[in-house]
Write an enzyme that holds these catalytic residues in place. Structure first.
Site, PDB file in Angstrom:
ATOM      1  N   ARG A 288       0.847  -1.183   0.000  1.00 12.23           N
ATOM      2  CA  ARG A 288       0.000   0.000   0.000  1.00 12.23           C
ATOM      3  C   ARG A 288       0.889   1.241   0.000  1.00 12.23           C
ATOM      4  NH1 ARG A 288      -3.160  -2.892  -1.548  1.00 12.23           N
ATOM      5  NH2 ARG A 288      -5.206  -3.488  -0.724  1.00 12.23           N
ATOM      6  N   GLU A 317      -3.365   7.598  -6.154  1.00 10.67           N
ATOM      7  CA  GLU A 317      -3.286   6.866  -7.420  1.00 10.67           C
ATOM      8  C   GLU A 317      -4.343   7.358  -8.399  1.00 10.67           C
ATOM      9  OE1 GLU A 317      -3.371   2.659  -6.680  1.00 10.67           O
ATOM     10  OE2 GLU A 317      -1.440   2.672  -5.652  1.00 10.67           O
ATOM     11  N   HIS A 336       0.398   0.040 -10.272  1.00 12.95           N
ATOM     12  CA  HIS A 336      -0.384  -0.882  -9.443  1.00 12.95           C
ATOM     13  C   HIS A 336      -0.693  -2.171 -10.224  1.00 12.95           C
ATOM     14  CE1 HIS A 336      -3.103  -0.851  -5.668  1.00 12.95           C
ATOM     15  NE2 HIS A 336      -2.834  -2.101  -6.012  1.00 12.95           N
TER      16      HIS A 336
END
Length: 603
Positions: A288, A317, A336
């Site tokens: 994370r 993000e 990601h």
């Protein structure tokens, strides 16, 4: 039959959230074409092979982020699927009131406003991935919504991506690639470092962290780990040494992060912790973004404390284009991609849809237009437990209806008599259904497995549990369930036991719940339809007289039982009826001279 009472008051409250509307009688039925199969390597799924035509009134599932087509195809066989990606918060709140379930990945924030906007229709939020920090669990619990994730779907994919970043960072793969494509040939600039013999500190030794450790060991690295909850035997089996956080960051050549984002882990790597690290440390993060203070990381990179970083996740993000961290020459970044393999995409949806997860090991099955909980994976366990779930709710409903109107229910004790070992019977579902039975008849709130403990706590209701261990063969899960409500008055005095509580007890016979005890009186009546309880003087003709009154109104008697202290003394008659008698008929029953008190209880 000898018995030993062993109080077990330590069943934890349900702290992880969920929602699935349990029918009042838990009337789940399962066709013969439900089977267990191995759908993916090393994955055990419950596969429903029924044709879509066998399901009517399909529930609607909103898929808010892109998932694999194979999983979507399976989902579309049994539900109405709405694939709406990149929804704004306002658009999500507008759509959610039309949906029974929501499947998201990490990019969609499922906050309190979403649950409130659902108007109670949203039953399940499926997080296709490991973490659930983008879902407001407290709000989900309050609204009785089940939240499930896919705790193993991304494990291999995320671990492989972590290793890929580790190797790419060590050998400057991304930077060298960009240099060659720009027409340069800078072999001396991009000299890397070897992994063999280096120390890797894995922070967070869960599913992904342990898989990264296995692979790093195969690369010849010395692996240490910090995780306060990691089992030492599992670490030893892999050849990993568990150490303190301080030792891990001070001795590591490489650090790989694999912990969830919580209040305790937020910005765990910051100016203070970077200062304690070995100069030239390299950091990988596929967990994370928020576990690293990104501004502090830039400072550590500029100071030479951190030689390189490889990041798949970020606090925001997507990150801003002018982010100093993203643009830093010694930082390798990916968007990601931890779960972004073809295999993981299929596994994600299958897991989020039907994977056993959370301490209750729930799986969701959509059938007969409702979501139903399975407490354990094997289907036969649900079949075995189903009548006891129904019994638990009906005993709760009976008990609360015996309480006199002015009495407040505060203390409830539940006793389970069973020949099975305590760890072979999880009573949380039974407790939830008793809570449901007690609260719903006197409240407008809907209670299910998810919010039962929360709702009880909000209303000041304390439920304790006791196990009565019986000798004998544990052929059935339970011999009986007893519900006692203390410190209340009763509208039917005979329901008060010798110790002063309202007491009802029941058991399952031939798959059907039965009421077997009221107060100190033994009875035997099927818990179907509704019940009339009468305390009377035991004398001939009583059954006929009451039966005649009901027959005159065409009320069908399904079951009748009489429990008495002794012949010609006091007795309690329990009468099961299919229809609710009129006030006039109930009045006639009360006027029978030998009947001292009676009560009608609606199930």
């Amino acid at each position: 039959m000898a018995s030993l009472k062993t109080p077990t008051l330590k069943n934890p409250p349900l702290s992880l959230s969920s929602k699935s509307r349990l029918p009042s009688a838990f009337s789940a039925t399962f066709p013969n074409n439900i089977r267990f199969a191995r759908s993916l390597p090393q994955r055990r799924f419950l596969i429903i092979t029924a044709s879509a035509a066998s399901f009517s009134n399909k529930p609607t599932v909103l898929v808010a982020e892109k998932l694999g087509e194979a999983g979507l195809t399976l989902l579309k066989q049994f539900t109405n699927v709405d694939c709406s990606y990149n929804l704004s918060p306002e658009e999500l709140c507008t759509k959610i009131s039309l949906c029974d379930a929501l499947i998201v990945r990490s990019g969609t924030k499922v906050n309190r406003e979403v649950f409130e906007s659902s108007g109670g229709r949203l039953k399940v939020v499926g997080r296709a991935g490991v973490g659930i920090d983008n879902v407001d669990l407290a709000a989900a619990t309050e609204h009785g919504c089940l939240v499930v994730n896919a705790p193993t779907a991304n494990t291999v994919a995320a671990a492989e991506h972590g290793i890929a970043l580790l190797a790419a960072m060590a050998r400057n793969v991304a930077q060298a690639d960009a240099s060659v494509k720009a027409g340069k040939w800078q072999r001396n600039k991009y000299v890397g470092v070897s992994l063999v013999g280096k120390t890797l500190a894995v922070l967070g030794f869960g599913k992904v962290g342990s898989e990264v450790a296995r692979r790093a060991k195969g690369l010849g690295m010395h692996v240490i780990s910090h995780d306060p909850y990691a089992p030492a035997d599992r670490a030893r089996a892999i050849g990993v040494e568990l150490v303190s956080f301080e030792v891990a960051i001070a001795t590591a050549d490489f650090i790989s992060l694999h912990m969830p984002l919580t209040a305790a882990t937020s910005k765990m790597l910051n100016d203070e912790t970077f200062a304690k690290m070995k100069k030239g440390v390299r950091i990988v993060n596929v967990a994370r973004g928020g576990v690293i203070d990104e501004e502090a990381l830039v400072r550590a990179l500029d100071a030479g404390i951190v030689a390189q970083a490889a990041l798949d996740v970020f606090t925001e993000e997507p990150p801003k284009q002018d982010s100093k961290l993203v643009q830093h020459e010694r930082v390798t970044v990916t968007p990601h991609l931890g779960a972004s393999t073809m295999e993981a995409q299929v596994s994600n949806l299958l897991n989020a849809y039907i994977h056993p997860s959370f301490p209750l090991r729930c799986i969701i099955v959509i059938h007969n237009c409702c979501f139903t909980y399975l407490v354990t994976s094997p289907l036969q366990v649900l079949t075995e437990l189903k009548p006891y779930v129904e019994l638990a709710e009906k005993l709760g409903r009976l008990a609360v209806q015996l309480v006199a109107g002015g009495s407040g229910v505060k203390t409830v004790k539940v006793s389970y008599a069973s020949s099975r070992a305590p760890d072979d019977l999880d009573t949380r579902l039974l407790r939830a259904m008793i809570t449901k039975g007690i609260i719903e008849p006197i409240s407008s709130v809907f209670v299910n497995l998810v919010n039962a403990d929360y709702t009880a706590k909000q209303r000041g209701l304390r439920i304790t549990e006791e196990r009565i261990i019986l000798d004998g063969s544990p052929e059935s899960p339970l011999e009986s369930i007893q519900v006692q409500i203390a410190n209340v008055e009763s509208k039917f005095a005979s329901a008060i036991s010798e110790s002063g509580e309202i007491k009802v007890e029941g058991r399952v016979k031939d798959g059907i719940p039965h009421l077997t005890k009221v107060g100190s009186f033994e009875v035997d009546v099927s818990l179907e339809g509704s019940i009339i309880l009468c305390r009377q003087v035991d004398q001939p003709g009583m059954i006929g007289r009451v039966g005649s009154i009901l027959g005159e109104e065409n009320v069908n008697v399904s079951f009748m039982s009489v429990g008495r202290i002794a012949p010609r003394k006091q007795a309690v008659m329990a009468i099961g009826v299919d229809e609710q008698p009129s006030k006039e008929s109930l009045k006639k029953i009360g006027e029978v001279p030998a009947i001292e008190e009676f009560v009608f209880l609606k199930l």
